[in-house]
Design an enzyme around this catalytic site. Structure first.
Site, PDB file in Angstrom:
ATOM      1  N   ARG A  94     -17.308   3.656   9.621  1.00 11.45           N
ATOM      2  CA  ARG A  94     -15.843   4.582  10.224  1.00 11.45           C
ATOM      3  C   ARG A  94     -15.421   5.302   8.875  1.00 11.45           C
ATOM      4  O   ARG A  94     -15.015   3.811   8.228  1.00 11.45           O
ATOM      5  CB  ARG A  94     -14.841   3.590  10.758  1.00 11.45           C
ATOM      6  CG  ARG A  94     -13.976   4.492  10.328  1.00 11.45           C
ATOM      7  CD  ARG A  94     -12.130   3.321  11.238  1.00 11.45           C
ATOM      8  NE  ARG A  94     -12.925   2.595  12.788  1.00 11.45           N
ATOM      9  CZ  ARG A  94     -12.388   1.536  13.084  1.00 11.45           C
ATOM     10  NH1 ARG A  94     -11.944   0.413  12.068  1.00 11.45           N
ATOM     11  NH2 ARG A  94     -12.755   1.128  14.111  1.00 11.45           N
ATOM     12  N   ASP A 115     -13.866  -4.082  10.939  1.00  9.10           N
ATOM     13  CA  ASP A 115     -12.797  -3.313  10.210  1.00  9.10           C
ATOM     14  C   ASP A 115     -12.489  -3.563   9.129  1.00  9.10           C
ATOM     15  O   ASP A 115     -13.579  -4.896   8.065  1.00  9.10           O
ATOM     16  CB  ASP A 115     -11.130  -3.576  10.772  1.00  9.10           C
ATOM     17  CG  ASP A 115     -11.287  -2.997  12.248  1.00  9.10           C
ATOM     18  OD1 ASP A 115     -12.045  -2.596  12.808  1.00  9.10           O
ATOM     19  OD2 ASP A 115     -10.204  -3.721  13.088  1.00  9.10           O
TER      20      ASP A 115
END
Ligand SMILES: Cc1cc2nc3c(=O)[nH]c(=O)nc-3n(C[C@H](O)[C@H](O)[C@H](O)COP(=O)(O)OP(=O)(O)OC[C@H]3O[C@@H](n4cnc5c(N)ncnc54)[C@H](O)[C@@H]3O)c2cc1C
Length: 305
Positions: free
Chosen positions: A175, A125
């Protein structure tokens, strides 16, 4: 932030913990691995893949970071044994990035190596802008050794257009999200339309460059434009995926899946749910207002149901 958002956010710190817990249920899959896996199974049955996230971040002790590493080292085989169609996401500061980049690297490397043994992907992340360079550096080092890892870019950051071009050259697995952290003006776009434009530009750079993209958004306009783009580029469903958070925009999620796109749901779980909720609140009061209004049944999504 509207006056209503301010009022709701002002009230939230005095809301008793069990009530916060009750209302967070929709967004958090529980406190244990078993609860997380049960939610993952439900989502798989509904045609969605998952990425499982153990809640926690901003760790400043080595012991806590090593415990987080061990949590992921246990989670990966549990996902595998349960036959879940899913992978994991982790936060570098939970694995020790605030202590040292090399220490975080060693911890994340151990998780990615375990994932490789099991054929499971590990997403790193992206946290606030002070960590972007170090997180991308971690990713590049890992990518030299492993294919089963990917990173995140945030469309709100002015640098993202350049990062997207660099990652596209590596045919990275990225992402793409708007970015949840409130950043200084010098490094971040603020205007919603500019962030949308930046998102779509970075998406096109990544997809045209051959990157695999997790299109992470609940913004209906971005979802629609992204669908148009993958159609225009003639991409097969295996060349990208949509991603959404647990409990958010469920109707839109169903529409995307019914349309034949792959979609992955981010499933956070763990004992740190309260810290996670309150940290989110401090970092992004506007988002807390959105969530609180949704809880109170005042959001547009609820009104349409
Ligand atoms: C799978 C996934 C992974 C992510 N990973 C990261 C990451 O690594 N780093 C990072 O900085 N950010 C991450 N984010 C968060 C992201 O950056 C945005 O802050 C968030 O998705 C909201 O932006 P949006 O594109 O959905 O558009 P918005 O315009 O903000 O949201 C569109 C609509 O979705 C609903 N909505 C959006 N978010 C929520 C929520 N949390 N709760 C309730 N309703 C909501 C609201 O109704 C809103 O009107 C991730 C998001 C997703 C979906």
């Amino acid at each position: 932030m509207s006056i209503l958002d301010r009022m709701i956010v002002g009230m939230m710190p005095v809301v008793p913990r069990p009530i916060v817990g009750y209302f967070s249920k929709r967004y958090i899959a529980g406190q244990t691995v078993e609860q997380g896996l049960a939610e993952a199974h439900r989502l798989n049955e509904a045609g969605c893949m998952v990425t499982m996230d153990i809640l926690g971040e901003d760790v400043h002790s080595r012991e806590q970071a090593l415990a987080a590493r061990d949590g992921y080292l246990a989670l990966l085989p549990a996902i595998h044994a349960a036959g879940v169609d899913g992978n994991v996401s982790l936060k570098p500061t939970m694995l020790g990035l605030s202590i040292s980049t090399d220490f975080a690297y060693d911890n994340i490397r151990a998780i990615v190596a375990r994932g490789a043994e099991l054929g499971r992907f590990v997403r790193i992340d992206m946290e606030d802008a002070t960590t972007t360079d170090r997180t991308l550096e971690l990713y590049r080092r890992l990518r030299g050794e492993f294919d089963n890892t990917g990173v995140v870019l945030q469309a709100c950051l002015r640098r993202t257009v350049n990062d997207a071009a660099e990652l596209a050259k590596m045919r990275a697995n990225v992402r793409l999200c708007k970015g949840i952290y409130i950043e200084p003006y010098a490094v971040s776009w603020r205007d919603r339309e500019i962030i949308r434009a930046s998102y779509l530009y970075a998406l096109e750079v990544l997809l045209r460059g051959g990157a695999y993209v997790g299109i992470a958004t609940h913004d209906e306009l971005l979802v629609a434009r992204s669908m148009h783009l993958v159609h225009r580029l003639g991409l097969a469903p295996q060349q990208y995926e949509f991603q959404m958070l647990l409990g958010v925009a469920e109707r839109l999620r169903q529409v995307v899946v019914a349309d034949g796109h792959r979609l992955r749901v981010y499933v956070p779980f763990g004992r740190e749910w309260y810290a996670y909720s309150t940290r989110r609140l401090r970092e992004n009061p506007k988002m807390a207002g959105t969530i609180a209004r949704d809880i109170l049944g005042l959001s547009a999504e609820r009104r349409r149901r």
